[in-house]
Design a protein around this motif. Structure first.
Motif, PDB file in Angstrom:
ATOM      1  N   ASP A  15       4.169  15.497   7.503  1.00  0.00           N
ATOM      2  CA  ASP A  15       4.769  15.304   6.182  1.00  0.00           C
ATOM      3  C   ASP A  15       6.021  14.466   6.197  1.00  0.00           C
ATOM      4  N   THR A  16       6.589  14.294   7.368  1.00  0.00           N
ATOM      5  CA  THR A  16       7.889  13.633   7.378  1.00  0.00           C
ATOM      6  C   THR A  16       7.859  12.415   8.285  1.00  0.00           C
TER       7      THR A  16
ATOM      8  N   LEU B 203       4.438   8.162   9.425  1.00  0.00           N
ATOM      9  CA  LEU B 203       4.084   8.706   8.103  1.00  0.00           C
ATOM     10  C   LEU B 203       3.582   7.609   7.164  1.00  0.00           C
TER      11      LEU B 203
ATOM     12  N   SER C   8       2.881   7.742   3.391  1.00  0.00           N
ATOM     13  CA  SER C   8       3.025   8.651   2.244  1.00  0.00           C
ATOM     14  C   SER C   8       1.885   8.434   1.255  1.00  0.00           C
ATOM     15  N   PRO C   9       1.684   9.397   0.344  1.00  0.00           N
ATOM     16  CA  PRO C   9       0.644   9.223  -0.675  1.00  0.00           C
ATOM     17  C   PRO C   9       0.827   7.917  -1.443  1.00  0.00           C
ATOM     18  N   ALA C  10       2.074   7.574  -1.691  1.00  0.00           N
ATOM     19  CA  ALA C  10       2.320   6.342  -2.440  1.00  0.00           C
ATOM     20  C   ALA C  10       1.830   5.134  -1.651  1.00  0.00           C
TER      21      ALA C  10
ATOM     22  N   TYR D 287       8.159   5.621   9.070  1.00  0.00           N
ATOM     23  CA  TYR D 287       7.299   5.723   7.896  1.00  0.00           C
ATOM     24  C   TYR D 287       6.899   4.309   7.496  1.00  0.00           C
ATOM     25  N   CYS D 288       5.753   4.219   6.812  1.00  0.00           N
ATOM     26  CA  CYS D 288       5.255   2.912   6.402  1.00  0.00           C
ATOM     27  C   CYS D 288       5.808   2.512   5.055  1.00  0.00           C
ATOM     28  N   LEU D 289       6.072   1.235   4.909  1.00  0.00           N
ATOM     29  CA  LEU D 289       6.457   0.683   3.617  1.00  0.00           C
ATOM     30  C   LEU D 289       5.338  -0.270   3.177  1.00  0.00           C
ATOM     31  N   PRO D 290       5.268  -0.545   1.892  1.00  0.00           N
ATOM     32  CA  PRO D 290       4.304  -1.548   1.443  1.00  0.00           C
ATOM     33  C   PRO D 290       4.475  -2.863   2.192  1.00  0.00           C
ATOM     34  N   GLU D 291       5.713  -3.161   2.596  1.00  0.00           N
ATOM     35  CA  GLU D 291       5.959  -4.395   3.323  1.00  0.00           C
ATOM     36  C   GLU D 291       5.207  -4.434   4.646  1.00  0.00           C
TER      37      GLU D 291
ATOM     38  N   VAL E 112      -2.082  -7.580  -6.222  1.00  0.00           N
ATOM     39  CA  VAL E 112      -2.039  -6.115  -6.266  1.00  0.00           C
ATOM     40  C   VAL E 112      -0.585  -5.667  -6.368  1.00  0.00           C
ATOM     41  N   ALA E 113      -0.332  -4.858  -7.411  1.00  0.00           N
ATOM     42  CA  ALA E 113       1.052  -4.447  -7.674  1.00  0.00           C
ATOM     43  C   ALA E 113       1.464  -3.322  -6.749  1.00  0.00           C
ATOM     44  N   VAL E 114       2.722  -3.365  -6.318  1.00  0.00           N
ATOM     45  CA  VAL E 114       3.342  -2.218  -5.655  1.00  0.00           C
ATOM     46  C   VAL E 114       3.963  -1.408  -6.771  1.00  0.00           C
ATOM     47  N   ARG E 115       3.559  -0.156  -6.895  1.00  0.00           N
ATOM     48  CA  ARG E 115       4.079   0.615  -8.025  1.00  0.00           C
ATOM     49  C   ARG E 115       5.527   0.987  -7.812  1.00  0.00           C
TER      50      ARG E 115
ATOM     51  N   ARG F 101      11.748  -7.678 -10.511  1.00  0.00           N
ATOM     52  CA  ARG F 101      10.934  -7.500  -9.316  1.00  0.00           C
ATOM     53  C   ARG F 101       9.577  -8.135  -9.572  1.00  0.00           C
TER      54      ARG F 101
ATOM     55  N   GLU G 255       5.813  -7.987  -9.266  1.00  0.00           N
ATOM     56  CA  GLU G 255       5.111  -6.697  -9.269  1.00  0.00           C
ATOM     57  C   GLU G 255       4.459  -6.367  -7.922  1.00  0.00           C
ATOM     58  N   ALA G 256       4.210  -7.390  -7.134  1.00  0.00           N
ATOM     59  CA  ALA G 256       3.621  -7.136  -5.817  1.00  0.00           C
ATOM     60  C   ALA G 256       4.688  -7.024  -4.734  1.00  0.00           C
ATOM     61  N   GLU G 257       5.932  -6.898  -5.158  1.00  0.00           N
ATOM     62  CA  GLU G 257       7.017  -6.894  -4.193  1.00  0.00           C
ATOM     63  C   GLU G 257       7.361  -5.469  -3.785  1.00  0.00           C
ATOM     64  N   GLY G 258       7.428  -5.227  -2.515  1.00  0.00           N
ATOM     65  CA  GLY G 258       7.800  -3.910  -2.015  1.00  0.00           C
ATOM     66  C   GLY G 258       9.299  -3.697  -2.122  1.00  0.00           C
TER      67      GLY G 258
ATOM     68  N   ARG H 170       9.829   8.092  -1.716  1.00  0.00           N
ATOM     69  CA  ARG H 170       8.507   7.569  -1.995  1.00  0.00           C
ATOM     70  C   ARG H 170       7.704   7.341  -0.726  1.00  0.00           C
ATOM     71  N   TYR H 171       8.377   6.904   0.325  1.00  0.00           N
ATOM     72  CA  TYR H 171       7.631   6.485   1.513  1.00  0.00           C
ATOM     73  C   TYR H 171       7.993   7.271   2.762  1.00  0.00           C
ATOM     74  N   ALA H 172       9.217   7.844   2.799  1.00  0.00           N
ATOM     75  CA  ALA H 172       9.606   8.540   4.016  1.00  0.00           C
ATOM     76  C   ALA H 172       9.347  10.031   3.902  1.00  0.00           C
ATOM     77  N   SER H 173       8.656  10.455   2.849  1.00  0.00           N
ATOM     78  CA  SER H 173       8.264  11.854   2.767  1.00  0.00           C
ATOM     79  C   SER H 173       6.944  11.921   2.014  1.00  0.00           C
ATOM     80  N   ALA H 174       6.138  12.880   2.431  1.00  0.00           N
ATOM     81  CA  ALA H 174       4.827  12.996   1.798  1.00  0.00           C
ATOM     82  C   ALA H 174       4.969  13.622   0.418  1.00  0.00           C
TER      83      ALA H 174
END
Lengths: 319, 654
Positions: A7-8, A228, A230-232, A277-281, A316-319, B595, B597-600, B630-634
């Motif tokens: 989870d972390t 990690l 994440s769901p996002a 942890y993973c980033l969209p980047e 594809v958008a990054v939310r 931003r 929209e496809a930008e992280g 958002r990304y460093a925790s589930a």
């Protein structure tokens, strides 16, 4: 290395982190001006995938492979693929030993931890598939006996996309065996000047000391798999994969296996960026190398695969 | 846990606005004393927070002083004003002992009650708007009392920032309650009578009183507030010279003061006058006067519901006008009375003995010189016209005030003229009486109605002419025709700087339309209107029961909707994170760095660092929170999600 719950975000052991940084820096000191490609090569190593370098001759494909070999304390073999190369030339042969009165297996150059398969498209499909099967299964079967390949087993293959006469370009299904496909491109002006003025690369490589051994690579692979997502992030990944399947210019989108490879590569990229942890980047950084050679364009008039993959990234958008 | 400085300051502001809502109608000394206690407590806490609450030996005397002050001012502890003073006073006293969040919560609840009590005095648009705005500090304080992630802001500097930042949130909360308030407004069973009983007559606007002394109206003429508004059934209003709104007829004069004596209602339907013109129908919406008389043009043909006509054909309400009151009247602008009763003639000729000998002498001289009453009237008006001037600042008059006015000072305004003219007529044997009311009115073409202001207050005379009956004579018109033709504003222009320039007047008239609408839609919404409204939906003769059912059902539906929304909203903190991130993106886009929209987040942050180098650290901190969630925790941590939302809200870019 800390053992983390899923989870972390995980943290990388400091010593391991230092060796990884040193290794990356060392390869960068040899192959100049290509940090992104070197990072991708390392990502491929950490994610447990194989690397295909596709580019013109002389831009440093082999130098990169050699620099990797010198930096990683791994057993290294190089196979120059030619049209008359036979599968047994790379796998090895069983020879009858008179004194022992039985066939003894003599392993070929395939039995190495780091294998450079130069100009893989010059060999016949039969030889190619022998290599690719070995890559997929981590073992070879000769005369009914299985021989496990050494671990880690990492293949860097190169191919020349323009040299078409007398070559056998890898079919799409075989390309899927490579986790990442990169190209090196011409060096920048400054990098080229440095190449021209500095000592010979081969000489330089011979002076390099290894920075990472096999155990460390295994540990790094384990760490990378625990990074990690994440769901996002998974949302974004799925959106990307979905887009490859829905795009009008793409006939066949990414397979589930490609999706798994994409995530593994993104995780490895996160490790190389010093994150647990993973980033969209991370996904974006590895998406074109992962997806570029796996997409099948719809037909004439479609843009080429890499352009399509790049277009998907901006769609594809990054939310 | 104690209130921190920021929360304490917010509490002080919340109580201050509640006090301010009562400032217009409570005695100044009480308001000042309370403001002093409030300020002293605030200073004490600001200087020496370690001392804690005000000690009991200070609080106890203050607590005892409060009812004592109320009794000293009002004579008792009950009623609208004493109750309000007690409530405001207790609120301020609560402030002296407020140290804990619990105290502050209690104080906020009570401050809301005190604000509500302010509406018992004044339900105008301005006051209602003020009360609505005054709710904002209360809600901001409640929010500030909630435990929350520290914003790493210095408390002292944060009070104003808190207020500024809290306003949108609090306004959202108030607006969110608006549907419920609307349901309550429409369906809460309305009482025929106000619960709080009759306020004492010394409060509120004075309006026209039942006595008239020279100078008495001057204060009124300075009052620019509306007295009533009129809508005519005919498309156009009557001409200015016809706009005499009769209110009170005064017969009795004691030498200095004219007095209205209530006369009995005329119960019989047969009029004692003959209408010579078609009836003019109109509706008047009267502002509260705390008095019983109503106003109408000349002679009303019948009394509206709840009122009667008296012998002078003015309208009298059965109860004092405590609220904005609408009534319909039809009037005859030309008419002829048949007979003058003997006692009326007697009253209309009586003069106090021993006053104004010179004026009596003049009257006697005219009587012997002219044969006709008409000639005497002409002579008097000619005299006014030739020798007198109109001013709102007349010189003082002595005991024989009419003599002084007629022969010495020769300047004054409507009261002087009507008073002296009536005196002169009576002295000459012509039955005469003073009429007090309003003259004129501003025709608001935009709103299609006429507004008559307190400054239009006027006094004139009526004399009895056989064959015609009571004839209106306005001696002021002889001196200053523009007073009648153009209204008090034109006539008083030289003396009346408070009326301001023309554009201000136009603005004021537009504002008056808004006020009229407010009166019509909100203040006048009574039990009858409620019934009419429900009748349109097929509910005839709505009883308490059906109203209560409508109120209950409406409230349940709204509260359920609100709860569903709240539950939905808080189901997933990830949604909150997304929302806040979208908000962050919008704000940065407004700042010029949208931003892609496809930008992280990392790539975007990289761009923002270069775009806003001076705010780079703050932006980085916000993005670090986002990435962590958002990304460093589930599973995003709800508290951290809220903290992120706050960080987004407080981020200052460039």
């Amino acid at each position: 290395m800390t053992h983390a719950s899923p989870d972390t975000a995980v943290t990388l052991d400091a010593a391991l982190s230092t060796s990884l940084d040193r290794a990356v820096a060392q390869v960068n000191s040899v192959v100049l001006g290509k940090p992104a490609q070197i990072r991708l090569a390392f990502a491929s190593i950490l994610a447990g995938g194989h690397l295909l370098i596709e580019d013109l001759p002389g831009v440093g494909k082999t130098t990169l492979a050699h620099a990797l070999a010198a930096t990683l304390d791994l057993s290294f073999q190089r196979i120059q693929f030619t049209s008359d190369l036979l599968p047994s030339d790379i796998i090895g042969v069983s020879i009858f030993e008179r004194d022992r009165n039985r066939f003894e297996f003599h392993p070929g150059p395939l039995f190495a931890q780091l294998l450079l398969a130069d100009e893989i498209n010059r060999a016949t499909p039969k030889t190619q598939s022998a290599l690719l099967e070995a890559m997929a299964e981590q073992q070879v079967t000769v005369d009914g006996r299985s021989h496990t390949l050494p671990a880690p087993f990492f293949v860097v293959a190169t191919q020349n996309p323009l040299d078409l006469a007398g070559t056998y370009p890898l079919p799409d299904s075989q390309l899927d065996r490579f986790m990442l496909r990169i190209s090196l491109d011409y060096p920048s002006r400054e990098a080229e000047r440095a190449l021209l003025t500095a000592p010979d690369r081969q000489q330089l490589i011979s002076t390099l000391a290894p920075c990472m051994d096999a155990n460390q690579i295994v540990a790094l692979r384990k760490h990378s798999a625990s990074v990690l997502a994440s769901p996002a992030l998974i949302d974004y990944l799925q959106a990307l994969i979905g887009a490859t399947r829905a795009h009008p210019e793409i006939r066949v989108g990414l397979s589930p296996r490609a999706g798994i490879a994409l995530l593994a590569a993104a995780r490895a990229h996160a490790v190389l960026s010093g994150r647990g942890y993973c980033l969209p980047e991370d996904v974006q950084a590895v998406f074109v190398p992962v997806a570029g050679h796996r997409l099948t364009p719809a037909g004439h008039g479609s843009r080429d695969r890499e352009t399509l993959a790049r277009a998907l990234l901006t769609d594809v958008a990054v939310r | 846990m104690r209130l921190d400085a920021r929360q304490f300051n917010l509490l002080a502001i919340a109580i201050l606005v509640a006090l301010a809502a009562h400032a217009p109608h409570l005695p100044l000394w009480i308001i000042a004393a309370m403001a002093f206690v409030l300020g002293a407590r605030w200073l004490q806490r600001a200087r020496r927070a370690d001392l804690g609450a005000v000690p009991i030996w200070v609080r106890l005397p203050l607590t005892l002083a409060l009812p004592a002050a109320v009794v000293a001012q009002y004579g008792n502890l009950f009623g609208r004003e004493p109750g309000s003073v007690l409530a405001v006073g207790m609120l301020v006293l609560k402030f002296t002992e407020s140290e804990k969040p619990r105290d502050a919560r209690a104080a906020v609840t009570f401050a809301c009650f005190v604000l509500m009590a302010a509406l018992l005095f004044d339900q105008s648009l301005v006051m209602s708007g003020f009360v609505a705005l005054a709710l904002l500090p209360q809600i901001i304080l409640l929010r500030a009392l909630e435990p929350r992630d520290d914003l790493a802001l210095k408390p002292a500097a944060a009070t104003l920032a808190d207020l500024r930042r809290g306003v949108p949130q609090a306004a959202f909360a108030v607006l969110g309650a608006a549907p419920l308030a609307l349901v309550a407004f429409l369906f809460l069973p309305r009482l025929g009578e106000p619960l709080w009983g009759a306020p004492s007559p010394d409060q509120g606007r004075t309006g026209i009183s039942d006595t008239m002394t020279p100078g008495g109206l001057a204060e009124l003429i300075a009052d620019d507030s509306p007295a009533f508004r009129v809508t005519f059934d005919a498309p156009a209003p009557p001409p200015p010279t016809q706009r005499y709104w009769r209110g009170l007829v005064m017969y009795h004069f004691d030498g200095t003061e004219w007095t209205h004596m209530p006369s009995p209602p005329v119960r019989d339907a047969s009029p004692r006058f003959e209408a010579l013109s078609a009836p003019l129908s109109y509706e008047i919406v009267l502002e509260p006067t705390q008095q019983r008389w109503l106003f109408a043009l000349d002679l009303p043909l019948a009394a509206p519901n709840g009122a009667y006509r008296n012998a002078e054909f003015t309208l009298v309400n059965e109860k004092p006008v405590m609220d904005v009151t609408p009534y319909r009247v039809s009037s005859a602008l030309r008419y002829r009375h048949d007979t003058l009763a003997r006692h009326e003639r007697q009253l209309a000729l009586s003069l106090p003995a021993g006053y104004n000998p010179r004026l009596r002498a003049l009257a006697a001289e005219w009587r012997s010189r002219y044969g006709e009453d008409r000639e005497i009237v002409q002579a008097a008006l000619a005299l006014y016209n030739a020798r007198f001037s109109y001013t709102l600042n007349p010189p003082p008059l002595g005991r024989d005030s009419m003599d002084d006015f007629m022969f010495e000072t020769r300047s004054g305004y409507c009261e002087h003229f009507s008073s002296s003219f009536t005196f002169l007529m009576r002295a000459a044997g012509i039955p005469a009486r003073v009429v007090v009311g309003y003259q004129g009115g501003y025709w608001n073409a935009l709103g299609g109605y006429m507004v008559v202001r307190q400054s239009d207050a006027h006094a004139w005379s009526e004399i009895w002419q056989d064959g015609q009956g009571w004839v209106r004579v306005d001696p002021t018109a002889a001196v200053s025709p523009e007073r009648v033709n153009l209204g008090s504003r034109a006539a008083n222009a030289a003396d009346a700087p408070w009326h301001g320039p023309e554009w201000l007047l136009a603005l004021r008239n537009q504002w008056d339309i808004v006020n009229q609408l407010w009166n019509k839609v909100v203040v006048q919404f009574n039990a009858l209107h409620q019934q009419n409204l429900l009748a349109q939906f097929g509910v005839d003769h709505a009883q308490w029961r059906s109203l209560a059912i409508a109120l209950g059902a409406g409230s349940i539906v709204l509260v359920t909707l609100a709860m569903l929304w709240a539950l939905r909203r808080d189901r997933d903190p990830g949604d909150a994170v997304d929302r806040a991130y979208r908000r962050l993106n919008r704000r940065l886009a407004r700042a010029g760095a949208p931003r892609d929209e496809a930008e992280g987040p990392e790539a975007y942050l990289q761009r923002l660092r270069q775009r806003f180098p001076q705010a780079a650290r703050e932006i980085e901190a916000v993005f670090a929170r986002y990435v962590a969630l958002r990304y460093a925790s589930a599973q995003p941590d709800p508290a951290a999600a809220r903290a992120f939302a706050v960080a987004v809200a407080t981020l200052r870019v460039g």
